[in-house]
Design an enzyme around this catalytic site. Structure first.
Site, PDB file in Angstrom:
ATOM      1  N   SER A   1       9.395  32.416  50.774  1.00 60.15           N
ATOM      2  CA  SER A   1       9.813  31.867  49.478  1.00 60.15           C
ATOM      3  C   SER A   1      11.314  31.994  49.240  1.00 60.15           C
ATOM      4  CB  SER A   1       9.058  32.592  48.359  1.00 60.15           C
ATOM      5  OG  SER A   1       9.182  33.990  48.536  1.00 60.15           O
TER       6      SER A   1
ATOM      7  N   THR B   1      11.373  36.093  38.099  1.00 63.02           N
ATOM      8  CA  THR B   1      10.627  35.545  39.228  1.00 63.02           C
ATOM      9  C   THR B   1       9.397  34.842  38.667  1.00 63.02           C
ATOM     10  OG1 THR B   1       9.509  36.100  41.304  1.00 63.02           O
ATOM     11  CG2 THR B   1       9.381  37.745  39.567  1.00 63.02           C
ATOM     12  N   GLY B   2       8.864  33.900  39.423  1.00 66.90           N
ATOM     13  CA  GLY B   2       7.667  33.198  38.951  1.00 66.90           C
ATOM     14  C   GLY B   2       7.954  31.750  38.643  1.00 66.90           C
TER      15      GLY B   2
ATOM     16  N   ARG C   1      13.186  18.958  42.782  1.00 69.50           N
ATOM     17  CA  ARG C   1      12.880  19.914  41.710  1.00 69.50           C
ATOM     18  C   ARG C   1      13.773  21.163  41.843  1.00 69.50           C
ATOM     19  NH1 ARG C   1      11.194  25.513  41.457  1.00 69.50           N
ATOM     20  NH2 ARG C   1      10.053  25.811  39.542  1.00 69.50           N
ATOM     21  N   VAL C   2      14.285  21.606  40.723  1.00 68.31           N
ATOM     22  CA  VAL C   2      15.081  22.831  40.682  1.00 68.31           C
ATOM     23  C   VAL C   2      14.432  23.764  39.667  1.00 68.31           C
ATOM     24  CG1 VAL C   2      17.311  23.787  39.966  1.00 68.31           C
ATOM     25  CG2 VAL C   2      17.240  21.726  41.382  1.00 68.31           C
ATOM     26  N   GLY C   3      14.325  25.032  40.019  1.00 66.67           N
ATOM     27  CA  GLY C   3      13.690  25.993  39.114  1.00 66.67           C
ATOM     28  C   GLY C   3      14.717  26.783  38.314  1.00 66.67           C
ATOM     29  N   ASP C   4      14.312  27.962  37.904  1.00 69.53           N
ATOM     30  CA  ASP C   4      15.177  28.809  37.062  1.00 69.53           C
ATOM     31  C   ASP C   4      16.248  29.571  37.856  1.00 69.53           C
ATOM     32  OD1 ASP C   4      12.947  30.241  38.241  1.00 69.53           O
ATOM     33  OD2 ASP C   4      13.642  31.990  37.138  1.00 69.53           O
TER      34      ASP C   4
ATOM     35  N   THR D   1      10.989  34.250  44.267  1.00 69.17           N
ATOM     36  CA  THR D   1      12.414  34.558  44.244  1.00 69.17           C
ATOM     37  C   THR D   1      12.721  36.027  44.522  1.00 69.17           C
ATOM     38  OG1 THR D   1      12.410  33.081  42.362  1.00 69.17           O
ATOM     39  CG2 THR D   1      14.420  34.337  42.732  1.00 69.17           C
TER      40      THR D   1
ATOM     41  N   THR E   1      16.167  31.637  46.153  1.00 73.04           N
ATOM     42  CA  THR E   1      14.791  31.213  46.419  1.00 73.04           C
ATOM     43  C   THR E   1      14.745  29.852  47.089  1.00 73.04           C
ATOM     44  OG1 THR E   1      12.626  30.884  45.370  1.00 73.04           O
ATOM     45  CG2 THR E   1      14.500  30.039  44.179  1.00 73.04           C
TER      46      THR E   1
ATOM     47  N   GLY F   1       9.426  28.848  37.384  1.00 70.97           N
ATOM     48  CA  GLY F   1      10.741  28.648  36.795  1.00 70.97           C
ATOM     49  C   GLY F   1      10.738  27.817  35.527  1.00 70.97           C
TER      50      GLY F   1
HETATM   51  N1  GLY Z   1      11.355  31.186  40.188  1.00 72.07           N
HETATM   52  C1  GLY Z   1      11.566  30.296  41.220  1.00 72.07           C
HETATM   53  C2  GLY Z   1      11.300  28.901  40.919  1.00 72.07           C
HETATM   54  O1  GLY Z   1      10.620  28.577  39.967  1.00 72.07           O
HETATM   55  O2  GLY Z   1      11.763  28.062  41.670  1.00 72.07           O
END
Ligand code: GLY
Length: 326
Positions: free
Chosen positions: A83, A236-237, A213-216, A185, A203, A239
């Site tokens: 990940s 983490t988790g 797609r982009v996360g947090d 992450t 991550t 996003g």
């Molecule tokens: N926390 C990582 C993501 O959602 O990409």
């Protein structure tokens, strides 16, 4: 005699004052006692090896910023970590796209998102912070910036990750937040011997996510936030849920208001859960990690499987289970 206008004015004042008085009622004091430093904490089992790399720098008097960068580079380069970085599971099109950010004690920060082919996105994020007037570069632009600064173009899709992706393609069931066999992450926070804070977060994002797609994790204030007067937090988790509430920034603001790191993380998790009031048991994971200016740390998660690694003089290196809502 009280006129109607005066009466309404008083009621308005009284109602507006309630949150103010409540904040006093619930406000905790910063705990007394010596500052614990250095300390490094990070998410998940791969945080153990990452913390060791950070600890070497912290105990030789290095900066928290250097420690967190060196720390998260360990899972970035480890193909067993599915990940983060090299060996991360790809998006639904088979592309490994990476997100990362870093922040120091002066509120300097740098970030990359949707970056392909570079094993250490965290170092690209740091270079953006140090060499450009910007904070965030994404996609092709981030790649060009990295290549023009000497980073090597590499294939990050390992044969194992490719095999898993091809297996997934047979049904293409889109459950990117299925955390059963995967973690997420690496977020790392550190306080150095001078008492300065820094954080890093990196991550490959949710497995089989939509391309683009982009996360947090690369978003300052969502996946990571550092305020050297108060503390630092990382997430983490899933996003999307972290971005919605500016997660890491929210944790730091709770600490600014006197809450302990654990309380701050719990209150922020509860903020996420407000949107899901009518769902009996939520099946998505988010975890927060926080470290305050005194070297006190705390965590909280939605689901029970969140673990984190800590390294300090008092505790040595440890992998611990986080408290959680369920
Ligand atoms: N926390 C990582 C993501 O959602 O990409």
């Amino acid at each position: 005699m009280t006129t109607r206008r005066q009466f309404l004015k008083r009621i308005t004042f009284f109602t507006a004052s309630i949150p103010f008085f409540n904040s006093f009622k619930f406000k905790r004091n910063y705990s007394k006692g010596a500052i614990r430093k250095p300390v490094v904490i990070s998410t998940w089992w791969f945080g153990v090896e990452a913390n060791k790399a950070a600890w070497d720098i912290l105990t030789s008097g290095g900066r928290a910023l250097d420690a967190v960068e060196a720390g998260v580079k360990v899972p970035e380069a480890d193909p067993k970590v599915k990940s983060v970085g090299y060996g991360g599971l790809p998006d639904r099109d088979g592309k490994v796209t990476l997100d990362a950010c870093i922040m120091d004690e002066f509120s300097n920060c740098g970030s990359v998102a949707f970056l392909e082919h570079i094993k250490h996105p965290i170092s690209v994020a740091r270079l953006i912070m140090e060499k450009t007037p910007h904070i965030m570069l994404v996609g092709e632009g981030a790649l060009q910036f990295a290549l023009s600064n000497g980073f090597k173009k590499e294939n990050l899709l390992t044969p194992e990750a490719e095999k898993e992706w091809k297996e997934w393609l047979k049904n293409s069931e889109y459950k990117p937040w299925d955390f059963q066999d995967i973690h997420d992450t690496i977020g790392m926070l550190a306080i150095d011997q001078k008492g300065n804070l820094a954080g890093a977060c990196t991550t490959s994002g949710l497995k089989y996510k939509m391309h683009g797609r982009v996360g947090d994790s690369p978003i300052i204030g969502a996946g990571l936030f550092v305020d050297n007067e108060v503390g630092a937090a990382t997430a983490t988790g899933v996003g999307e849920e972290v971005i919605r509430i500016a997660g890491a920034h929210t944790v730091v603001e709770y600490m600014r208001n006197g809450y302990s790191p654990e309380e701050a993380c719990k209150l922020t998790i509860e903020r996420i859960l407000k949107r899901f009031k009518n769902i009996e048991k939520l099946d998505i994971q988010v975890g927060f990690l926080a470290l305050n200016k005194k070297g006190e740390y705390g965590t909280y998660a939605i689901l029970p499987d969140f673990e984190y690694a800590v390294y300090s003089e008092e505790e040595g290196i440890q992998l611990k289970k986080s408290k959680s809502i369920y």
